[in-house]
Write an enzyme that holds these catalytic residues in place. Sequence first.
Site, PDB file in Angstrom:
ATOM      1  N   SER A   1       0.826  -1.212   0.000  1.00  0.00           N
ATOM      2  CA  SER A   1       0.000   0.000   0.000  1.00  0.00           C
ATOM      3  C   SER A   1       0.853   1.253   0.000  1.00  0.00           C
ATOM      4  CB  SER A   1      -0.888  -0.015   1.261  1.00  0.00           C
ATOM      5  OG  SER A   1      -1.497   1.231   1.461  1.00  0.00           O
TER       6      SER A   1
ATOM      7  N   TYR B   1      -1.768  -0.754  10.776  1.00  0.00           N
ATOM      8  CA  TYR B   1      -2.094  -1.412   9.494  1.00  0.00           C
ATOM      9  C   TYR B   1      -0.997  -1.101   8.481  1.00  0.00           C
ATOM     10  CZ  TYR B   1      -3.584  -1.540   4.714  1.00  0.00           C
ATOM     11  OH  TYR B   1      -3.594  -1.738   3.355  1.00  0.00           O
TER      12      TYR B   1
ATOM     13  N   LYS C   1       2.182  -3.483   6.481  1.00  0.00           N
ATOM     14  CA  LYS C   1       2.516  -3.547   5.043  1.00  0.00           C
ATOM     15  C   LYS C   1       4.007  -3.281   4.853  1.00  0.00           C
ATOM     16  CE  LYS C   1      -1.443  -4.602   3.385  1.00  0.00           C
ATOM     17  NZ  LYS C   1      -1.627  -5.948   2.805  1.00  0.00           N
TER      18      LYS C   1
ATOM     19  N   PHE D   1      -2.516   2.595  -4.544  1.00  0.00           N
ATOM     20  CA  PHE D   1      -2.976   3.870  -4.036  1.00  0.00           C
ATOM     21  C   PHE D   1      -4.419   3.635  -3.584  1.00  0.00           C
ATOM     22  CE2 PHE D   1       0.612   6.735  -4.249  1.00  0.00           C
ATOM     23  CZ  PHE D   1       1.543   5.811  -4.655  1.00  0.00           C
TER      24      PHE D   1
HETATM   25  C1  WQD Z   1      -9.711   8.938   1.403  1.00  0.00           C
HETATM   26  C2  WQD Z   1      -9.956  10.410   1.648  1.00  0.00           C
HETATM   27  C3  WQD Z   1     -10.310  11.022   3.947  1.00  0.00           C
HETATM   28  C4  WQD Z   1     -14.117   8.934   4.418  1.00  0.00           C
HETATM   29  C5  WQD Z   1      -6.744   4.057   3.404  1.00  0.00           C
HETATM   30  C6  WQD Z   1      -5.519   3.230   3.654  1.00  0.00           C
HETATM   31  C7  WQD Z   1      -5.002   2.700   2.358  1.00  0.00           C
HETATM   32  C8  WQD Z   1      -6.087   1.928   1.681  1.00  0.00           C
HETATM   33  C9  WQD Z   1      -7.283   2.843   1.415  1.00  0.00           C
HETATM   34  C10 WQD Z   1      -6.157  -0.419   2.188  1.00  0.00           C
HETATM   35  C11 WQD Z   1      -9.225  10.918   2.896  1.00  0.00           C
HETATM   36  C12 WQD Z   1     -11.544  11.292   3.106  1.00  0.00           C
HETATM   37  C13 WQD Z   1     -12.930   9.426   3.883  1.00  0.00           C
HETATM   38  C14 WQD Z   1     -15.156   9.843   4.778  1.00  0.00           C
HETATM   39  C15 WQD Z   1     -13.777  11.669   4.064  1.00  0.00           C
HETATM   40  N1  WQD Z   1      -6.498   0.838   2.479  1.00  0.00           N
HETATM   41  N2  WQD Z   1     -12.779  10.761   3.709  1.00  0.00           N
HETATM   42  N3  WQD Z   1     -14.938  11.178   4.594  1.00  0.00           N
HETATM   43  O1  WQD Z   1      -7.306   6.913   4.211  1.00  0.00           O
HETATM   44  O2  WQD Z   1      -6.560   7.496   1.837  1.00  0.00           O
HETATM   45  O3  WQD Z   1      -6.388   5.158   2.616  1.00  0.00           O
HETATM   46  O4  WQD Z   1      -7.713   3.300   2.720  1.00  0.00           O
HETATM   47  O5  WQD Z   1      -5.406  -0.815   1.343  1.00  0.00           O
HETATM   48  O6  WQD Z   1      -3.918   1.858   2.634  1.00  0.00           O
HETATM   49  O7  WQD Z   1      -4.537   4.069   4.230  1.00  0.00           O
HETATM   50  O8  WQD Z   1      -8.626   6.138   2.189  1.00  0.00           O
HETATM   51  O9  WQD Z   1     -10.998   6.202   1.589  1.00  0.00           O
HETATM   52  O10 WQD Z   1     -10.339   6.245   4.063  1.00  0.00           O
HETATM   53  O11 WQD Z   1      -9.963   8.262   2.641  1.00  0.00           O
HETATM   54  O12 WQD Z   1     -13.612  12.876   3.902  1.00  0.00           O
HETATM   55  O13 WQD Z   1     -16.253   9.467   5.280  1.00  0.00           O
HETATM   56  O14 WQD Z   1     -11.335  10.617   1.891  1.00  0.00           O
HETATM   57  O15 WQD Z   1     -10.081  12.095   4.844  1.00  0.00           O
HETATM   58  O16 WQD Z   1      -8.764  12.219   2.616  1.00  0.00           O
HETATM   59  P1  WQD Z   1      -7.188   6.545   2.778  1.00  0.00           P
HETATM   60  P2  WQD Z   1     -10.057   6.658   2.653  1.00  0.00           P
END
Ligand code: WQD
Length: 345
Positions: A127, A152, A156, A181
């Site tokens: 990741s 988590y 990785k 990503f």
């Molecule tokens: C994306 C953006 C939040 C929810 C994580 C892991 C990564 C992968 C994907 C497994 C951020 C914003 C989110 C919401 C929001 N996991 N958001 N409101 O955190 O980039 O990555 O998940 O492989 O390894 O680190 O993904 O989808 O949680 O968030 O504003 O209700 O959306 O702040 O900027 P993230 P995400």
Amino acid sequence: MKKKIVVTGGTGYIGSHTAVELIEDGYEVILIDNLYNSEAEVADRIGMISGITPQLEVFDLCDQERVNNFFSTNKGIDAIIHFAAYKAVGESVNKPLEYYRNNLVSLLNLLDAMKLYGIPYMVFSSSCTVYGQPEKLPVTEDAPTRPAVSPYGNTKKIGEEIIRDTVLSDNNIKAISLRYFNPIGAHPSALIGELPQGVPENLVPFITQTAWGLMDELKVFGNDYDTPDGSCIRDYLHVVDLAKAHVIAVQRLIENRNKSNYEVFNLGTGKGVSVLEAIKSFERATGIKLKYRITRRRPGDIEKIWADPSLANRELGWKTLSSLDDAMRTAWEWEKNIRKKNRTL
Ligand code: WQD
């Protein structure tokens, strides 16, 4: 003779999409999953899409005896694509020992089995979280990995290092780590997709559940970041594009086209998209106006990250083909499908 690939976490989100692509590419696929965060029915849905329902073995990869029994009775396995892991960033902060034990013991058992039963190749699900907040963007594979912002992410980072050290010590094992990503969207059949248990952590399932009416509104975690519209930036890629990269990576190993015994590739579009832009994309793709509210930042979020995918483009001959709107559209079709059919899933 068909090449035989074990897909751990194979009834999960990325594992199931990869199983479809492997079968459609002529591979024999065996899924291993403990169904902690997915459903056995996904194997049947893989069959509905690809025409072949893969063998599903249900057991926990932390059980070394079960792992060795499996590999001693299932001969002729050419490679393992290892997805199985706990992956909720927030949950990992509250339950670090469970995450380290589950994600690392399962990997150690698999690597032991590869040595014991002569399985030469592994493709590892890693990741972009290993980069933390990169200094330079877009981020390349030689950017420094940083102390991960969550247990988590650390599993990785440590997982990659365990695999690298194993490969360096044993010439019979070769591996590729794929640093994802942000995978989003679902198979165009709407038969498989992301199926978060409980309240989704990730952005896109939260968007589609809000659009369906399961959630009152989407909370946008902060618009006071140093980005054009103030909201966080990520690199969102379609899960089918991501799945195809795994087929290419396992083919590269089987055909000995890898340039070294351990390789790492970033898998992203190369384009940064903000949360507010992602919302606009969903609205454009579906015609649905999304209810959202700006709230305070989510602890642990990094401000902005997107990939430099040129190494994968060049070396794997892989690039993303789907647009953000395509991905949002398939995510929405999947959400509607699972809600309408009051599915058993
Ligand atoms: C994306 C953006 C939040 C929810 C994580 C892991 C990564 C992968 C994907 C497994 C951020 C914003 C989110 C919401 C929001 N996991 N958001 N409101 O955190 O980039 O990555 O998940 O492989 O390894 O680190 O993904 O989808 O949680 O968030 O504003 O209700 O959306 O702040 O900027 P993230 P995400």
